[in-house]
Scaffold this motif. Structure first.
Motif, PDB file in Angstrom:
ATOM      1  N   GLY A 405     146.320 -56.428 113.952  1.00 28.86           N
ATOM      2  CA  GLY A 405     145.946 -56.341 115.243  1.00 28.86           C
ATOM      3  C   GLY A 405     144.854 -57.105 115.693  1.00 28.86           C
ATOM      4  N   ASP A 406     144.023 -56.488 116.266  1.00 28.47           N
ATOM      5  CA  ASP A 406     142.692 -57.093 116.866  1.00 28.47           C
ATOM      6  C   ASP A 406     141.390 -56.378 116.054  1.00 28.47           C
ATOM      7  N   GLU A 407     141.751 -55.956 114.865  1.00 27.53           N
ATOM      8  CA  GLU A 407     140.757 -55.068 113.904  1.00 27.53           C
ATOM      9  C   GLU A 407     140.316 -56.152 112.953  1.00 27.53           C
ATOM     10  N   PHE A 408     138.831 -56.138 112.890  1.00 29.10           N
ATOM     11  CA  PHE A 408     138.354 -56.834 111.675  1.00 29.10           C
ATOM     12  C   PHE A 408     137.338 -55.798 110.887  1.00 29.10           C
ATOM     13  N   LEU A 409     137.201 -56.448 109.672  1.00 25.63           N
ATOM     14  CA  LEU A 409     136.070 -55.656 108.761  1.00 25.63           C
ATOM     15  C   LEU A 409     135.178 -56.514 107.952  1.00 25.63           C
ATOM     16  N   LEU A 410     133.936 -56.458 108.081  1.00 24.07           N
ATOM     17  CA  LEU A 410     133.096 -57.191 107.418  1.00 24.07           C
ATOM     18  C   LEU A 410     132.447 -56.165 106.237  1.00 24.07           C
ATOM     19  N   VAL A 411     132.413 -56.691 105.053  1.00 26.66           N
ATOM     20  CA  VAL A 411     131.827 -56.070 103.814  1.00 26.66           C
ATOM     21  C   VAL A 411     130.695 -56.653 103.528  1.00 26.66           C
TER      22      VAL A 411
END
Length: 493
Positions: A405-411
């Protein structure tokens, strides 16, 4: 898409797989050629050994033949010597010849010379006075009573007019004084022609009988007639010691394995040589077969290896493409949910990762309303633009992925992950604050960010949960907000 450690490991494995087949092929070919070369070396050494043994055997046989010939000649000389010394007045040489005591197969001519060197009798008719006093074989007996059997250098006989070797014995008078010589003339060619056997010596074999005084009594090589009386080359002097040598003959330039034997009693050396090229003829044919076979096998293996390597390369490319498809979000090109979570699990599982791993949860504000208002195509273009800005903003400091969807993750994996995360959050908010531009009807898109830093005992799921809570807290406060979990799990505004 950012290159991840997993990508590097996969590329390394693919590289090893591509190298394995050519490396194995090179190893097999190396073993093949080393085996063949060692086999050829052993075969050549065996042939050379057998040739040396054969040369020694021939030299022994030639020694026996020469000794027998000289012995037969000496017997005639002694027979005539003692017969003449017993009754010089009544001695009749023709009677010896008539009774078969002098064999034409052994002696070319028997001659008696008196003390003055003049011929007294001969088995070959002659006329006039024939003086032999200047011959070396005459002078030696006149000077030395103990000379024994003397073998001369090949000369042209003054009666026979043929090449001959003069074997002589001294004649003594009753008072022991010099009374002349018995001369037994032998055809020098008999020493080699009487022995030569093409089956044993081959087409380029050589035998010779040499004198220790520096001349050749007789030499024969191959089918050429025997030669006599030639000056002996300097290199032939090496044959004066018994042994086996590799020898390049200066007379016919044939390389031979030569064995020699010394006849010290008569000051002679006998030599038997076998051609190296002729001895190795079968070996050369076998070598051509082996080398041809190995070359064909090498070409076939190399071709098969190239074909298999090409197939593996294509399979690996297909595998990499499938892997990228399975790990990549098709819309944005970022790692998909499965891949970004795997990377987070890997970072959390690393030793000493507490305080060195952080997660930033990003959720676009009011994205559903934008989709409903401007359509899904516009929504997709917004997601692509946001993904590109995230990728450009974090660069090598973090890995950006789309959860869905409109969710992102930065690691983030770095020393002092808290400070790095704070800096990245500010950079991301600044990047998203820039107008979208282009054909999009939306000017600016906002997002809520939640940050969580890994603490001792946390799992990747716990880290995500904390970042998600922080993000929702930020979203509750309004657009383009950020929040971070504290060590006690509380939310800070």
């Amino acid at each position: 898409m950012e290159r991840t450690p997993y990508d590097a490991n996969s590329r390394s494995s693919s590289h090893r797989a591509l190298i394995l087949v050519p490396a194995l092929t090179v190893f097999v070919l190396a073993v093949l050629w080393i085996t063949i070369l060692l086999r050829l070396h052993v075969e050549k050494a065996a042939v050379m050994h057998d040739t040396r043994v054969a040369a020694r055997t021939l030299a022994d046989a030639l020694e026996t033949h020469t000794l027998k010939t000289i012995h037969d000649v000496d017997e005639i000389a002694l027979l005539v010597k003692y017969g003449y010394e017993s009754s010089p007045q009544t001695f009749d040489l023709t009677r010896y010849q008539r009774y078969g005591l002098i064999s034409a197969d052994t002696a070319l001519q028997v001659t008696l010379a008196g003390a003055d060197g003049r011929v007294i009798a001969s088995t070959i008719p002659f006329s006039g006075a024939v003086d032999l006093s200047d011959r070396a074989h005459f002078r030696i007996h006149r000077q030395r009573a103990d000379a024994g059997l003397f073998i001369s250098q090949p000369v042209i006989g003054r009666i026979s007019k043929q090449w001959s070797v003069q074997a002589t014995r001294r004649i003594n008078r009753a008072d022991g004084s010099f009374g002349g010589v018995v001369i037994v003339s032998e055809d020098p060619a008999y020493l080699t022609d009487g022995f030569y056997n093409s089956a044993a010596l081959g087409d380029h074999g050589m035998i010779a009988v040499l004198s220790g005084r520096g001349f050749m009594l007789s030499r024969r090589a191959g089918d050429a007639p025997s030669k006599t009386g030639d000056v002996m080359p300097t290199s032939y002097m090496t044959f004066r010691k018994t042994g086996v040598d590799d020898f390049a003959d200066p007379l016919d330039h044939v390389e031979r394995i030569v064995a020699s034997r010394q006849l010290d009693r008569y000051g002679l050396t006998v030599v038997a040589g076998l051609s190296v090229d002729e001895a190795l003829d079968d070996y050369f044919r076998m070598r051509r077969v082996y080398v041809t076979m190995a070359t064909v096998i090498s070409v076939l293996l190399a071709g098969l290896s190239a074909w298999i390597t090409s197939l593996i390369g294509k399979l690996l490319k297909g595998k990499d493409a499938l892997r990228r498809l399975s790990q990549t979000d098709r819309l944005t090109g970022l790692p998909n949910r499965g891949q970004i979570m795997d990377l987070l699990d890997e970072a959390v599982a690393a030793p000493g990762s507490a305080g060195k791993v952080a997660a930033i949860f990003i959720d676009l504000d009011n994205f559903k309303d934008l989709n409903d208002t401007f359509g899904h195509q516009c929504g997709d273009e917004i997601l692509v633009t946001v993904a590109a800005r995230l990728r450009g903003t974090v660069e090598a400091r973090a890995i950006a992925g789309r959860l869905g969807g409109d969710e992102f993750l930065l690691v983030i994996r770095a020393e002092g992950a808290h400070g790095v995360a704070e800096q990245i959050v500010g950079d991301v908010l600044a990047a998203l604050a820039m107008p979208l531009g282009g054909r999009l009807a939306v000017g600016v898109v906002t997002a809520s960010l939640g940050t969580s830093v890994l603490e001792a005992g946390d799992t990747s799921r716990e880290l995500i949960r904390k970042a998600d809570l922080a993000m929702y807290q930020a979203k509750a406060r309004g657009q383009s907000c950020r929040s971070q979990t504290k060590s006690d799990g509380a939310i800070a505004a």
